[in-house]
Every structure is written in structure tokens, then in C-alpha cells.
Scaffold this motif. Structure first.
Motif, PDB file in Angstrom:
ATOM      1  N   PRO A 174       2.267  -5.303  -8.035  1.00 62.83           N
ATOM      2  CA  PRO A 174       3.221  -6.396  -7.832  1.00 62.83           C
ATOM      3  C   PRO A 174       2.938  -7.223  -6.581  1.00 62.83           C
ATOM      4  O   PRO A 174       3.245  -8.415  -6.555  1.00 62.83           O
ATOM      5  CB  PRO A 174       4.564  -5.666  -7.721  1.00 62.83           C
ATOM      6  CG  PRO A 174       4.215  -4.279  -7.268  1.00 62.83           C
ATOM      7  CD  PRO A 174       2.912  -3.974  -7.918  1.00 62.83           C
ATOM      8  N   ALA A 175       2.378  -6.623  -5.542  1.00 59.47           N
ATOM      9  CA  ALA A 175       2.080  -7.389  -4.328  1.00 59.47           C
ATOM     10  C   ALA A 175       0.955  -8.387  -4.578  1.00 59.47           C
ATOM     11  O   ALA A 175       1.001  -9.536  -4.125  1.00 59.47           O
ATOM     12  CB  ALA A 175       1.716  -6.453  -3.178  1.00 59.47           C
ATOM     13  N   LYS A 178       2.410 -11.180  -6.739  1.00 62.03           N
ATOM     14  CA  LYS A 178       3.291 -12.101  -6.008  1.00 62.03           C
ATOM     15  C   LYS A 178       2.471 -13.050  -5.140  1.00 62.03           C
ATOM     16  O   LYS A 178       2.714 -14.260  -5.118  1.00 62.03           O
ATOM     17  CB  LYS A 178       4.279 -11.328  -5.144  1.00 62.03           C
ATOM     18  CG  LYS A 178       5.286 -12.218  -4.417  1.00 62.03           C
ATOM     19  CD  LYS A 178       6.250 -11.399  -3.592  1.00 62.03           C
ATOM     20  CE  LYS A 178       7.329 -12.302  -2.985  1.00 62.03           C
ATOM     21  NZ  LYS A 178       6.781 -13.439  -2.230  1.00 62.03           N
ATOM     22  N   LEU A 198       9.260   0.451 -11.193  1.00 61.23           N
ATOM     23  CA  LEU A 198       9.198  -0.312  -9.949  1.00 61.23           C
ATOM     24  C   LEU A 198      10.586  -0.787  -9.540  1.00 61.23           C
ATOM     25  O   LEU A 198      10.962  -0.693  -8.359  1.00 61.23           O
ATOM     26  CB  LEU A 198       8.255  -1.500 -10.115  1.00 61.23           C
ATOM     27  CG  LEU A 198       8.201  -2.509  -8.963  1.00 61.23           C
ATOM     28  CD1 LEU A 198       7.745  -1.848  -7.676  1.00 61.23           C
ATOM     29  CD2 LEU A 198       7.291  -3.688  -9.323  1.00 61.23           C
ATOM     30  N   MET A 202      12.414   0.171  -6.004  1.00 61.49           N
ATOM     31  CA  MET A 202      12.827  -0.848  -5.040  1.00 61.49           C
ATOM     32  C   MET A 202      14.335  -0.805  -4.811  1.00 61.49           C
ATOM     33  O   MET A 202      14.803  -1.002  -3.681  1.00 61.49           O
ATOM     34  CB  MET A 202      12.401  -2.229  -5.528  1.00 61.49           C
ATOM     35  CG  MET A 202      10.898  -2.471  -5.510  1.00 61.49           C
ATOM     36  SD  MET A 202      10.183  -2.466  -3.840  1.00 61.49           S
ATOM     37  CE  MET A 202      10.813  -4.014  -3.197  1.00 61.49           C
ATOM     38  N   GLN A 312       9.561  -7.274   1.973  1.00 66.75           N
ATOM     39  CA  GLN A 312       9.450  -7.015   0.542  1.00 66.75           C
ATOM     40  C   GLN A 312       7.988  -6.891   0.116  1.00 66.75           C
ATOM     41  O   GLN A 312       7.633  -6.001  -0.666  1.00 66.75           O
ATOM     42  CB  GLN A 312      10.119  -8.152  -0.242  1.00 66.75           C
ATOM     43  CG  GLN A 312      11.625  -8.221  -0.100  1.00 66.75           C
ATOM     44  CD  GLN A 312      12.343  -7.151  -0.897  1.00 66.75           C
ATOM     45  OE1 GLN A 312      11.927  -6.814  -1.992  1.00 66.75           O
ATOM     46  NE2 GLN A 312      13.431  -6.628  -0.350  1.00 66.75           N
ATOM     47  N   GLN A 313       7.138  -7.768   0.621  1.00 67.36           N
ATOM     48  CA  GLN A 313       5.728  -7.745   0.242  1.00 67.36           C
ATOM     49  C   GLN A 313       5.048  -6.462   0.723  1.00 67.36           C
ATOM     50  O   GLN A 313       4.218  -5.880   0.009  1.00 67.36           O
ATOM     51  CB  GLN A 313       5.010  -8.982   0.790  1.00 67.36           C
ATOM     52  CG  GLN A 313       3.536  -9.077   0.447  1.00 67.36           C
ATOM     53  CD  GLN A 313       3.262  -9.378  -1.024  1.00 67.36           C
ATOM     54  OE1 GLN A 313       4.124  -9.211  -1.877  1.00 67.36           O
ATOM     55  NE2 GLN A 313       2.042  -9.810  -1.324  1.00 67.36           N
ATOM     56  N   LEU A 316       6.140  -3.690  -1.614  1.00 66.63           N
ATOM     57  CA  LEU A 316       5.468  -3.837  -2.903  1.00 66.63           C
ATOM     58  C   LEU A 316       4.019  -3.357  -2.818  1.00 66.63           C
ATOM     59  O   LEU A 316       3.491  -2.741  -3.758  1.00 66.63           O
ATOM     60  CB  LEU A 316       5.506  -5.297  -3.364  1.00 66.63           C
ATOM     61  CG  LEU A 316       6.858  -5.843  -3.825  1.00 66.63           C
ATOM     62  CD1 LEU A 316       6.756  -7.327  -4.145  1.00 66.63           C
ATOM     63  CD2 LEU A 316       7.385  -5.073  -5.034  1.00 66.63           C
ATOM     64  N   HIS A 317       3.361  -3.621  -1.694  1.00 63.68           N
ATOM     65  CA  HIS A 317       1.990  -3.159  -1.509  1.00 63.68           C
ATOM     66  C   HIS A 317       1.946  -1.636  -1.375  1.00 63.68           C
ATOM     67  O   HIS A 317       1.005  -0.990  -1.856  1.00 63.68           O
ATOM     68  CB  HIS A 317       1.371  -3.820  -0.277  1.00 63.68           C
ATOM     69  CG  HIS A 317      -0.060  -3.450  -0.051  1.00 63.68           C
ATOM     70  ND1 HIS A 317      -1.029  -3.547  -1.021  1.00 63.68           N
ATOM     71  CD2 HIS A 317      -0.690  -2.958   1.056  1.00 63.68           C
ATOM     72  CE1 HIS A 317      -2.197  -3.151  -0.533  1.00 63.68           C
ATOM     73  NE2 HIS A 317      -2.012  -2.780   0.719  1.00 63.68           N
ATOM     74  N   TRP A 319       3.884   0.356  -2.937  1.00 56.09           N
ATOM     75  CA  TRP A 319       3.970   0.812  -4.323  1.00 56.09           C
ATOM     76  C   TRP A 319       2.569   0.888  -4.955  1.00 56.09           C
ATOM     77  O   TRP A 319       2.267   1.817  -5.697  1.00 56.09           O
ATOM     78  CB  TRP A 319       4.856  -0.143  -5.121  1.00 56.09           C
ATOM     79  CG  TRP A 319       4.797   0.047  -6.614  1.00 56.09           C
ATOM     80  CD1 TRP A 319       4.010  -0.631  -7.504  1.00 56.09           C
ATOM     81  CD2 TRP A 319       5.541   0.994  -7.394  1.00 56.09           C
ATOM     82  NE1 TRP A 319       4.217  -0.184  -8.781  1.00 56.09           N
ATOM     83  CE2 TRP A 319       5.155   0.810  -8.752  1.00 56.09           C
ATOM     84  CE3 TRP A 319       6.500   1.953  -7.093  1.00 56.09           C
ATOM     85  CZ2 TRP A 319       5.692   1.566  -9.781  1.00 56.09           C
ATOM     86  CZ3 TRP A 319       7.042   2.710  -8.129  1.00 56.09           C
ATOM     87  CH2 TRP A 319       6.649   2.517  -9.446  1.00 56.09           C
ATOM     88  N   GLU A 320       1.729  -0.076  -4.634  1.00 55.19           N
ATOM     89  CA  GLU A 320       0.385  -0.112  -5.197  1.00 55.19           C
ATOM     90  C   GLU A 320      -0.503   1.005  -4.643  1.00 55.19           C
ATOM     91  O   GLU A 320      -1.419   1.467  -5.319  1.00 55.19           O
ATOM     92  CB  GLU A 320      -0.278  -1.453  -4.893  1.00 55.19           C
ATOM     93  CG  GLU A 320       0.441  -2.667  -5.461  1.00 55.19           C
ATOM     94  CD  GLU A 320      -0.174  -3.975  -5.002  1.00 55.19           C
ATOM     95  OE1 GLU A 320       0.111  -5.008  -5.631  1.00 55.19           O
ATOM     96  OE2 GLU A 320      -0.942  -3.968  -4.017  1.00 55.19           O
TER      97      GLU A 320
END
Length: 695
Positions: A174-175, A178, A198, A202, A312-313, A316-317, A319-320
């Protein structure tokens, strides 16, 4: 001509009838009207939809829509590819950092910039993604186009689509999605994807703000000797009230070590990449309790000046990357470097990770972030032992004012006891931070001197003058400026001293012109005074190569030996502590029982082992001046010898004195003097004045 027709003969009761040609027309018109009206109210038979003409029409429409969607997606894909090429996005710093490509500028030992640090095919959409950031970019654009083309079909099979979307590229990365969609101004609504896992993750973290938490150095666990940092993830609730830590999470990068390995093997693997890293995301109170209560380490929390979008970014990273298995290097790829890497992802112009030396140490990270303007606020959380020490200081002060009989020794022991005195910065249920009523201790890492140090000294050993050139990669000894460090902290690593002698060739037993005086891998002492609230032990250890005088032979000279030593003993703090704080008294005395093993070609039989007592005191004269005196009483054993002039065992006492004056935080002058009480060596005394520069 016949006036009959057998094609339209139906009665209401089902009996066939015959109609004339003239009568058939009005009835047909009426039938058509009735049929149209009935169709408005009656459902279409399913068989007609699935197998009849209507089904054929629906499939045709679907195929047409799908073809149109694919055509539109391909047109957009070509447009995106052209835009990406024009902007050279494949080489964009942010894109490459999202893929773990290095842009460090550390010279000879820099990481390979042409290959990602991640050796896991699941992290890439393209089979060449690890070596080619452009191929991975194109694969992501293709994934965008696929999502747009499939949107129509997915909307008609919602349950199936939702179940399969977790494996979608947009859900997995997702990062990246985005950043790329923002950079190319892609209409996100045209490729809306449901990512249930995800979304749940979050919503659980609810990230609004990030802070870096610094837990100070802890020598009683050697793997925590250089301190520790982690990220605190705050939700709206913990942002509004920072004491509500049960609404926050801890993001921790640590070593995924094998607990079955012994300590030496564990340490070696941790430093050489023998273990992988492990990303832990736990409730913040659990992590904080470990540092404050179990390890008894003060914690400093610094809010990071990041926008909500950047927060947020970053998450999200995470998460990756949270399930990746990357080699863990204790000194370079560790808890501190990962924080800088995450910030670099959202602030590509900073190049934070490239600014650090080859060893990434938590306190260096905090100081760098402060220098770059990332620290918005600071909060101090005292350890349980610090709060107990504050109570102990207060009671001892009252004893001095009112008399010893008012506060019996039993009361002091109860205050010092972690089992009997449950005072803490955390509530009993561990969910909330409690306000503390003590002054802030002088342990803020922002106030400490730089960990690297270079020195030049002039001195005299026996009849020979010399110049010493020294360097230390880290960390701090007891004569260094103590501000910003745990009290009585003593740890040195990767230091070396080169000595240049002014020799006289006309005299006997002259040293070489240039010698390696000392090479220290690690040397430190942990002081936990028995009369303080600290619950640890007092001990020390060293691994080094150093020059020693061999007292087994007459007129023995110094020789370079490998040395391994361990000490265990007791320490006592005395004096007047800083008012209102949980600091221990500033003066320190100690006694160790010591054991040492040394080996080298120059000494008698190539080895010696020793045991004895080391005792000394360290005195803080004022904020700039400190002194330390020590007496070592080792008894050495080389083994028996048939030579009457060679002793196999002997005492070799050494007295030493050190004095340091701080010019400022970056400069100091130091005097060292040693005397060996041994009549069989060629030089008993060694006196030196040195200038020290911290950088």
C-alpha cells in the motif's frame, strides 16, 4: 380461399376455437396490450436469463464492457509509463527506498546501490525487481491497470473479490501504491480495492503520531549495553492524553536470535548478521514496563515532527516490510538504523541514514534527529529504581537533619527493595503513566558528548619520552564528562593507541620506535552500589591487546599480549546527590575480585594467569573536573621454571591516578600516572598529559 386458420385457436378454458380473419385482428391487439402489461409486473424467468436470448445479450454486454475497460486501462497504462519515464521515477529516491535500495554515502564499506537488501521474491512483483527498480515500477503500473480493468467484474462478484483482494498488489504494497498514485495523479477511485487484513491492522494501530523512545544503556544485559530505541505509535486518544499509554503501540526492530545459543555465540552472530531481524508490534505498556521495571532503565521519549500523512505512509510501509527476514547487524542494521530508514522513506531530501558513521548507535540517532529538527517535544520517564532512589535520598537527608534514630536501617532497606517498595511511573494495572514528583536526572542523551574520540598525548615511561596517538570508536569511561549518561557508566569499544618513542640507542633495553600500545575490543564496568536503590551487581570485563611488564625475569621489558579479564565485586556511592532527583550520590568507591589470562610471545613461557583485588575511588570534584585512583594487586603465575633467575609466580601491584578537566563538551585535558611496584622491570613509572577531542 379458406377463411380458417389453425395457427390461432385458443379458448380461455383451453378449448380450441376457430376465428375469422376479421375477428382475429382486435383480439391480437388486445393480447399484445395484456402481454406488455403483464411483463411489467411478472419476473423474467431465470431460464431465459441464463440460457435464453437474454443471457446471450448479457454476455455480449459484459464482454463489450470488459473489452472497453481493458482498452481504457491499457490507454492509461501507456500514459502512466510515459509520465514515469519523463519523471525518471524508477530512479526516484523514495521509490528506491521503498524497495530497500541503498543510497548510503559511507565510502569503502557502503552497501551495493544496484541491488535491494531484500532477498525475498515475495517482496517484488517483477522477477527482476531486486536488481531493477524500473522493472518493479512497471510491474506496479501494470497492477494498477489490472485493478481498473477488473473493477467492473469485481463489483458484480463482490464476495469473491473481497476474499481474493488480500493478495492484490495494492493490498500487499500500500505504501508503494500510495506514493505512485500520488506522484502520477492517478484517480484512486477508479481502482478501489477492499483489503480487509490491512484495514483491520490500520484500525487497530490507528496511527496519528510517532515518537522515538530511548531506553538508556544497560550493561547488565550486554546486548543492551549501547541503549535501545523504538517507535511509539500514538492514536488520537494517546495524542490527546499521553499518559493513556494503553492506546499506544510499540514498533520494535530487534534481533531474532536463538536463545539456545550461548552468550558468546549469540553476540558473534548478532554482530555478523548470523541472525535475522524481527519486527515486533506490541502494546506500548508491555515494552515500557520491561525497561522501567525489569531493567530499571530511565526512558526518554521524543515526539517526531512528522505530518499525519507521513505517519500514515510510514506505517503502511511497515505493513509491507514487517514479515521480511533481513540480516541483523548489532552495530549497523539495528533498532536505531531502522528508525532512520523509515523517516528517510517519507523525507527523501534528508538522507539521515547516510549521515551516521559506520556504527549506528541509538544515542547518535537521537542527536542526529535533534540536529535535523525532527524532535518536537521531550518527555522523561524515570525507572522504578530512580523513584526509589529519590525516596532514599529524601529519607537520608532527613536522617542527617533529624538524627539517625528517626529512620532505622530497616526502613532504608525497605525503600531500596523492589519487592517491598512498588513505586513506579506506571499505574498498578500497567495501563497509564503516573505523574512523577522528582526533578529530571542528568541522563538526557541529547546532552552527552560525542561517542567518538581522538587523542594526542606526551609522556615519559622510565627514561624514555614518547607521543601517544589514540582513537576510540565509542563509548565513555568514568573520567569522561558524565552528563547525558547513566551514572558511573564505563564502557569502551574499538579503541587503539599507537606510541612513538624517542629512543636512545646507546642505552640498553630500549623500546622500539613505534609500538602498538593498546587495542581494545571491549572493556567495561557495571556499577550498582550496594547502598543505592539499584538491584544489579558490580562487575567488569575486558577483551583487549595491551602492553604489560613481565615481572618474572630480571630487567623485564614490556610486551604486547592478548588479555581476557573478568571482575566481580561491590561498589558504594557517597556524597550529596542532586537535590530533588533520583540520582545516586556522585562519588564512588569499589572493590573487585579479578581474574585475568594473558598470552604473548614476549612473556615468560608465552602466557600468564593472574588473580587478585582491584580497589579504587572515583571523585567528582566539580562539573568539569573528575579524579580517579586505583590500586591493582594481581598475583601472576607463569608455571614452574628450572632457571633460578626466573620466577614462576609473583605479586605485581600497580597504582594509577587519572584526572580530567573538560574544556567544553568536545574537548578535554587528561593526566594519567601509573607506577608498578615491581623491582624486576626496567621501567616502573609512566606519566602522560593528553588532549582529547570528541567528535
Amino acid at each position: 380461399m379458406s377463411i380458417h386458420s389453425v395457427s390461432n385457436r385458443i379458448a380461455l378454458d383451453g378449448t380450441p376455437i376457430q376465428l375469422s380473419r376479421r375477428a382475429r385482428l382486435p383480439l391480437a391487439i388486445a393480447g399484445l396490450l395484456l402481454t406488455a402489461q403483464a411483463q411489467a409486473f411478472l419476473p423474467t424467468p431465470a431460464s431465459l436469463v441464463t440460457t435464453g436470448e437474454l443471457a446471450l445479450n448479457t454476455d455480449a454486454n459484459t464482454n463489450n464492457n470488459k473489452a472497453k475497460a481493458e482498452t481504457d486501462a491499457n490507454q492509461l497504462l501507456n500514459l502512466w509509463r510515459e509520465q514515469a519515464k519523463t519523471k525518471n521515477l524508477a530512479q526516484d529516491t523514495t521509490w528506491r527506498r521503498l524497495l530497500y535500495f541503498s543510497d548510503e554515502k559511507k565510502g569503502l564499506f557502503s552497501k551495493n546501490k544496484n541491488i535491494s537488501a531484500v532477498d525475498d521474491a515475495r517482496f517484488f512483483l517483477s522477477s527482476n525487481g531486486r536488481e531493477d527498480s524500473g522493472a518493479e515500477l512497471d510491474a506496479m503500473l501494470v497492477a494498477f491497470a489490472d485493478e481498473m480493468a477488473n473493477k467492473t467484474n469485481n463489483s458484480k462478484t463482490n464476495h469473491t473479490a473481497q476474499a481474493s483482494n488480500s493478495s492484490s498488489a495494492l493490498c500487499r504494497f500500500p505504501a508503494r501504491a500510495k506514493w505512485l498514485s500520488d506522484t502520477l495523479a492517478i484517480d484512486k477511485s477508479a481502482m478501489q480495492v477492499t483489503c480487509p487484513e490491512l484495514t483491520e491492522w490500520m484500525q487497530k494501530l490507528a496511527p496519528e503520531q510517532l515518537s522515538i523512545m530511548f531506553a538508556q544503556e544497560y550493561l547488565d544485559n550486554p546486548l543492551s549495553a549501547f541503549a535501545h530505541t523504538l517507535l511509539r505509535i500514538d492514536s488520537k486518544a494517546s495524542v490527546a492524553d499521553p499518559s493513556q499509554i494503553h492506546h499506544a503501540y510499540a514498533l520494535n526492530d530487534t534481533v531474532d536470535g536463538d536463545t539456545k545459543d550461548n552468550f558468546v555465540l549469540y553476540a558473534i552472530k548478532s554482530m555478523t548478521g548470523g541472525y535475522n531481524n524481527l519486527i515486533e508490534i506490541d502494546p506500548y505498556p508491555e515494552k515500557l514496563a520491561k525497561y522501567l521495571q525489569d531493567d530499571e532503565r530511565d526512558a526518554w521519549t521524543y515526539q517526531l515532527d512528522l505530518t499525519p500523512e507521513e505517519v500514515q505512509q510510514i506505517i503502511l510501509h511497515v505493513w509491507e516490510t514487517k514479515d521480511l527476514k533481513l540480516p541483523y547487524y548489532f552495530t549497523s542494521d539495528n533498532c536505531a538504523s531502522e528508525i532512520l530508514r523509515l523517516i528517510d522513506v517519507v523525507r527523501p531530501e534528508q538522507h539521515l541514514l547516510s549521515q551516521l558513521p559506520y556504527a549506528v548507535i541509538p544515542s547518535d540517532v537521537v542527536q542526529l534527529l535533534n540536529k535535523e529538527g525532527f524532535l518536537a517535544s521531550t518527555n522523561y520517564t524515570p525507572a522504578d529504581s530512580t523513584l526509589r532512589q529519590a525516596q532514599l535520598n529524601k529519607v537520608k537527608q532527613e536522617r542527617e537533619q533529624l538524627g539517625y534514630h528517626n529512620n532505622p536501617k530497616q526502613m532504608l532497606n525497605e525503600i531500596k527493595s523492589a519487592q517491598l517498595n512498588k513505586v513506579s511511573s506506571m499505574s498498578a494495572d500497567g495501563q497509564t503513566l503516573l505523574p512523577h514528583q522528582i526533578a529530571v536526572s542528568d541522563t538526557n542523551p541529547l546532552n552527552r558528548h560525542s561517542l567518538q574520540m581522538g587523542s594526542i598525548g606526551i609522556g615519559q615511561r622510565g627514561d624514555n619520552n614518547y607521543i601517544d596517538l589514540g582513537a576510540r570508536a565509542g563509548y565513555h569511561d568514568t573520567l569522561d564528562n558524565p552528563s547525558g549518561f547513566p551514572q558511573f557508566f564505563d564502557l569502551e569499544g574499538a579503541s587503539a593507541t599507537l606510541r612513538l618513542y624517542d629512543t636512545d640507542n646507546d642505552k640498553a633495553n630500549q623500546p622500539k620506535s613505534v609500538v602498538l600500545q593498546n587495542l581494545t575490543l571491549i572493556k567495561g564496568r557495571s556499577f550498582n552500589p550496594v547502598n543505592s536503590a539499584k538491584k544489579g551487581k558490580t562487575w567488569g570485563a575486558s577483551i583487549e591487546a595491551t602492553r604489560v611488564n613481565d615481572g618474572s625475569q630480571q630487567d623485564g621489558t614490556d610486551h604486547l599480549v592478548g588479555s581476557l579479564g573478568y571482575e566481580s565485586g561491590w561498589s558504594w556511592a557517597f556524597g550529596t546527590p542532586s537535590a530533588g532527583t533520583g540520582e545516586m550520590p556522585p562519588q564512588l568507591c569499589y572493590t573487585f575480585l579479578a581474574g585475568t589470562a594473558q598470552t604473548g610471545r614476549g612473556i615468560n613461557k608465552g602466557f600468564r594467569v593472574g588473580a587478585g583485588v582491584n580497589a579504587g575511588c572515583r571523585y567528582q570534584i566539580n562539573n568539569r573536573l573528575r579524579a580517579q585512583a586505583e590500586l591493582q594487586l594481581p598475583y601472576w603465575y607463569h608455571g614452574s621454571s628450572d632457571d633460578s633467575n626466573v620466577r614462576g609466580h609473583y605479586w605485581q601491584p600497580i597504582s594509577s591516578l587519572g584526572l580530567q578537566y573538560d574544556i567544553d563538551k568536545k574537548q578535554a585535558l587528561r593526566i594519567n600516572a601509573n607506577y608498578e611496584w615491581q623491582d624486576r622491570i626496567d621501567a616502573n613509572d609512566d606519566v602522560q598529559l593528553s588532549y582529547r577531542r570528541y567528535f
